[in-house]
Enzyme design. Sequence first.
Site: not given
Length: 263
Positions: A38, A42-43, A55, A84-85, A87, A149, A212-213
């Site tokens: 996250d 803001r960066w 991004h 999913t949010e 979008w 990994l 938050r998750l």
Amino acid sequence: MFNKMKLWNTSKEKEIYGERIDKILSHPIPRHVAIIMDGNGRWAKKRTLPRVAGHREGMKTVKKITKSANRLGVKILTLYAFSTENWKRPKPEVDFLMKLPEQFLDSFLPELIEENVKVSTMGNIEQLPASTVKAVKEAVERTKNNDGLILNFALNYGSRSEMIAAIKHLSHDIKNGTLKEEDIDEQCFSQYLMTDSLGDPDLLIRTSGELRLSNFMLWQLAYTELYFVDVLWPDFSEEHLLEAVESYQNRSRRYGGLIGEEI
């Protein structure tokens, strides 16, 4: 084995990190680390740059942290890449995010293969643009025989929709007789989730200071150790990863029970 040479530039740093890494490696390393990446937007805003610049910078951090986690001995690294949010974000930003996996894998895939990293995904990737799906599936195919990994990208993923799909699948199996209702328990339900072959995360890291998750692996995180850091994702470094692992190692994992003198 962690490559300590990549952490220091001076003899003093070598002395500090050498002892520190040895201590970290002498304690249990979290097998499965999940990260909510996250703070890209803001960066960029802090630098008066467009959000897409954040991004793009965030992808550089993905490369860096993947290599560091691999050297530390982490077995699975799950990254929340697109929910999913997401979008709901402005179309130009979504369009850019859809191109990122292709750009990222095109430039980083040879290094992943060299590092013996295996790429996997979870989420409804078939709903993504065809070019994105093609790039992701190619990365999965070309790394399928690697046994280092597991780099697991959560793409078009949402935990609530995952659980609803699992319930529907489970209900279908009961109706057709392949599953009995009395056989349903936590282990059974977990087998219907997208993480069936991965197991639950031992450590969750969320950057940017949010607490938050965000609809991320809600079932799987029931007893995961949570680590929140104020650093924005593009600024998240090897040092921050070490701090998260050290925090994990200093905790007692009780899974709802008691240990030691408290029993």
